[in-house]
Design a protein around this motif. Sequence first.
Motif, PDB file in Angstrom:
ATOM      1  N   GLY A 131      45.963 -55.326 -29.329  1.00 36.45           N
ATOM      2  CA  GLY A 131      45.652 -56.275 -28.274  1.00 36.45           C
ATOM      3  C   GLY A 131      44.327 -56.976 -28.498  1.00 36.45           C
ATOM      4  N   LEU A 132      43.705 -57.370 -27.400  1.00 38.82           N
ATOM      5  CA  LEU A 132      42.416 -58.048 -27.428  1.00 38.82           C
ATOM      6  C   LEU A 132      41.312 -57.016 -27.209  1.00 38.82           C
ATOM      7  CD1 LEU A 132      43.414 -61.142 -25.290  1.00 38.82           C
ATOM      8  CD2 LEU A 132      42.551 -61.258 -27.623  1.00 38.82           C
ATOM      9  N   ILE A 189      29.571 -59.395 -25.251  1.00 32.79           N
ATOM     10  CA  ILE A 189      29.467 -60.201 -24.032  1.00 32.79           C
ATOM     11  C   ILE A 189      28.102 -60.867 -24.033  1.00 32.79           C
ATOM     12  CG2 ILE A 189      29.540 -60.186 -21.504  1.00 32.79           C
ATOM     13  CD1 ILE A 189      30.703 -57.352 -21.692  1.00 32.79           C
ATOM     14  N   LEU A 239      53.490 -63.564 -25.953  1.00 32.65           N
ATOM     15  CA  LEU A 239      52.771 -62.291 -25.859  1.00 32.65           C
ATOM     16  C   LEU A 239      52.114 -62.233 -24.481  1.00 32.65           C
ATOM     17  CD1 LEU A 239      51.741 -59.753 -27.340  1.00 32.65           C
ATOM     18  CD2 LEU A 239      49.948 -61.176 -28.354  1.00 32.65           C
ATOM     19  N   TYR A 252      49.613 -60.173 -21.827  1.00 33.14           N
ATOM     20  CA  TYR A 252      48.548 -59.190 -21.716  1.00 33.14           C
ATOM     21  C   TYR A 252      48.265 -58.882 -20.250  1.00 33.14           C
ATOM     22  CZ  TYR A 252      47.047 -59.787 -26.587  1.00 33.14           C
ATOM     23  OH  TYR A 252      46.981 -59.809 -27.953  1.00 33.14           O
ATOM     24  N   PHE A 258      38.861 -64.547 -30.819  1.00 34.37           N
ATOM     25  CA  PHE A 258      38.903 -65.442 -29.661  1.00 34.37           C
ATOM     26  C   PHE A 258      37.577 -65.404 -28.921  1.00 34.37           C
ATOM     27  CE2 PHE A 258      43.149 -67.047 -29.383  1.00 34.37           C
ATOM     28  CZ  PHE A 258      43.921 -66.126 -30.070  1.00 34.37           C
ATOM     29  N   TYR A 294      32.319 -64.461 -24.113  1.00 33.12           N
ATOM     30  CA  TYR A 294      32.839 -63.250 -24.767  1.00 33.12           C
ATOM     31  C   TYR A 294      33.350 -63.577 -26.165  1.00 33.12           C
ATOM     32  CZ  TYR A 294      33.384 -62.023 -19.797  1.00 33.12           C
ATOM     33  OH  TYR A 294      33.178 -61.809 -18.454  1.00 33.12           O
ATOM     34  N   ASP A 343      33.201 -53.174 -26.743  1.00 29.27           N
ATOM     35  CA  ASP A 343      33.796 -51.905 -27.165  1.00 29.27           C
ATOM     36  C   ASP A 343      33.756 -51.670 -28.680  1.00 29.27           C
ATOM     37  OD1 ASP A 343      36.291 -52.447 -24.633  1.00 29.27           O
ATOM     38  OD2 ASP A 343      34.446 -51.264 -24.519  1.00 29.27           O
ATOM     39  N   TYR A 371      36.286 -61.679 -28.524  1.00 26.02           N
ATOM     40  CA  TYR A 371      37.333 -60.673 -28.670  1.00 26.02           C
ATOM     41  C   TYR A 371      37.955 -60.839 -30.061  1.00 26.02           C
ATOM     42  CZ  TYR A 371      37.651 -59.886 -23.564  1.00 26.02           C
ATOM     43  OH  TYR A 371      37.403 -59.567 -22.242  1.00 26.02           O
ATOM     44  N   LEU A 386      37.226 -56.163 -27.041  1.00 27.40           N
ATOM     45  CA  LEU A 386      35.976 -56.837 -26.720  1.00 27.40           C
ATOM     46  C   LEU A 386      34.885 -56.468 -27.715  1.00 27.40           C
ATOM     47  CD1 LEU A 386      34.348 -58.567 -24.721  1.00 27.40           C
ATOM     48  CD2 LEU A 386      33.954 -56.483 -23.391  1.00 27.40           C
ATOM     49  N   GLN A 434      36.440 -58.099 -18.957  1.00 25.66           N
ATOM     50  CA  GLN A 434      37.846 -57.844 -18.711  1.00 25.66           C
ATOM     51  C   GLN A 434      38.358 -56.990 -19.864  1.00 25.66           C
ATOM     52  OE1 GLN A 434      40.401 -61.149 -17.675  1.00 25.66           O
ATOM     53  NE2 GLN A 434      38.992 -61.838 -16.072  1.00 25.66           N
ATOM     54  N   ARG A 435      38.979 -55.900 -19.508  1.00 27.55           N
ATOM     55  CA  ARG A 435      39.542 -55.018 -20.529  1.00 27.55           C
ATOM     56  C   ARG A 435      41.036 -55.237 -20.583  1.00 27.55           C
ATOM     57  NH1 ARG A 435      36.492 -50.738 -20.269  1.00 27.55           N
ATOM     58  NH2 ARG A 435      35.395 -51.514 -22.077  1.00 27.55           N
ATOM     59  N   PHE A 436      41.531 -55.470 -21.794  1.00 25.33           N
ATOM     60  CA  PHE A 436      42.930 -55.831 -21.984  1.00 25.33           C
ATOM     61  C   PHE A 436      43.759 -54.648 -22.467  1.00 25.33           C
ATOM     62  CE2 PHE A 436      43.152 -60.470 -21.605  1.00 25.33           C
ATOM     63  CZ  PHE A 436      41.805 -60.765 -21.489  1.00 25.33           C
ATOM     64  N   GLY A 437      45.030 -54.690 -22.122  1.00 31.97           N
ATOM     65  CA  GLY A 437      45.992 -53.778 -22.710  1.00 31.97           C
ATOM     66  C   GLY A 437      46.348 -54.229 -24.117  1.00 31.97           C
ATOM     67  N   THR A 438      47.262 -53.504 -24.739  1.00 33.34           N
ATOM     68  CA  THR A 438      47.626 -53.797 -26.118  1.00 33.34           C
ATOM     69  C   THR A 438      48.614 -54.956 -26.238  1.00 33.34           C
ATOM     70  OG1 THR A 438      49.239 -52.025 -25.971  1.00 33.34           O
ATOM     71  CG2 THR A 438      47.134 -51.500 -27.019  1.00 33.34           C
ATOM     72  N   GLY A 439      49.108 -55.432 -25.099  1.00 37.21           N
ATOM     73  CA  GLY A 439      50.002 -56.584 -25.111  1.00 37.21           C
ATOM     74  C   GLY A 439      51.461 -56.204 -25.280  1.00 37.21           C
ATOM     75  N   GLN A 490      41.786 -60.010 -31.945  1.00 33.31           N
ATOM     76  CA  GLN A 490      43.176 -59.704 -31.632  1.00 33.31           C
ATOM     77  C   GLN A 490      43.865 -59.164 -32.872  1.00 33.31           C
ATOM     78  OE1 GLN A 490      46.077 -62.976 -31.267  1.00 33.31           O
ATOM     79  NE2 GLN A 490      46.663 -62.127 -29.303  1.00 33.31           N
TER      80      GLN A 490
END
Lengths: 113, 113
Positions: A42-43, A48, B88, B90, A90, A33, A59, A35, A45, B101-106, A37
């Motif tokens: 956040g992270l 992939i 931080l 996540y 990342f 992946y 995304d 990403y 995407l 994997q979909r991340f939140g904003t942290g 930041q």
Amino acid sequence: DMKVTQMPRYLIKRMGENVLLECGQDMSHETMYWYRQDPGLGLQLIYISYDVDSNSEGDIPKGYRVSRKKREHFSLILDSAKTNQTSVYFCASRRGTNAETLYFGSGTRLTVL
Amino acid sequence: GDSVTQTEGLVTLTEGLPVMLNCTYQTIYSNAFLFWYVHYLNESPWLLLRSSTDNKRTEHQGFHATLHKSSSSFHLQKSSAQLSDSALYYCALSPNSGTYQRFGTGTKLQVVP
């Protein structure tokens, strides 16, 4: 030794220049992946890769492309970089199923002037 | 689509007080995995906790979280914050049919003396 390696750690480019970010992993993970930041976002995407030459948009793929010619190596390319692509990038890899953790590299801080 | 919400951008706590970082999610998949990653400055993010089992407490390194599918929540808790917990955090979601994997904003946790 399970490791994801990113090069370079820091990079400064001018708007319109091409950028190549490199990522390697020594775990023979199929899935990799990219990403980015950003504070408050956040992270996110970008792309992939399921294996060699098998890539899929994430995304926020606009302005980026990727290359994966070997399982252990995954590159992110910015053709004609823009100032809004200033970010920390990342790379991550994962084996197997959705239960598995992502292994992250240490990141590349890209500044586009 | 899938989403993860972390409502607090910054949490500042005095050392010794309890920690609770909120995470809620949306997904159509019944067996999604939820993750907490921690990201210390100048390091790579790494896995703290993960779970897909409803109402089961998961613990690691003094932190714990319980996945509650009825409320779509996976809050991270610790009984007593330490200065070294400053980082931080996540929350992330991996649907059972997906490879991402979909991340939140942290949430940035800042523990002060």
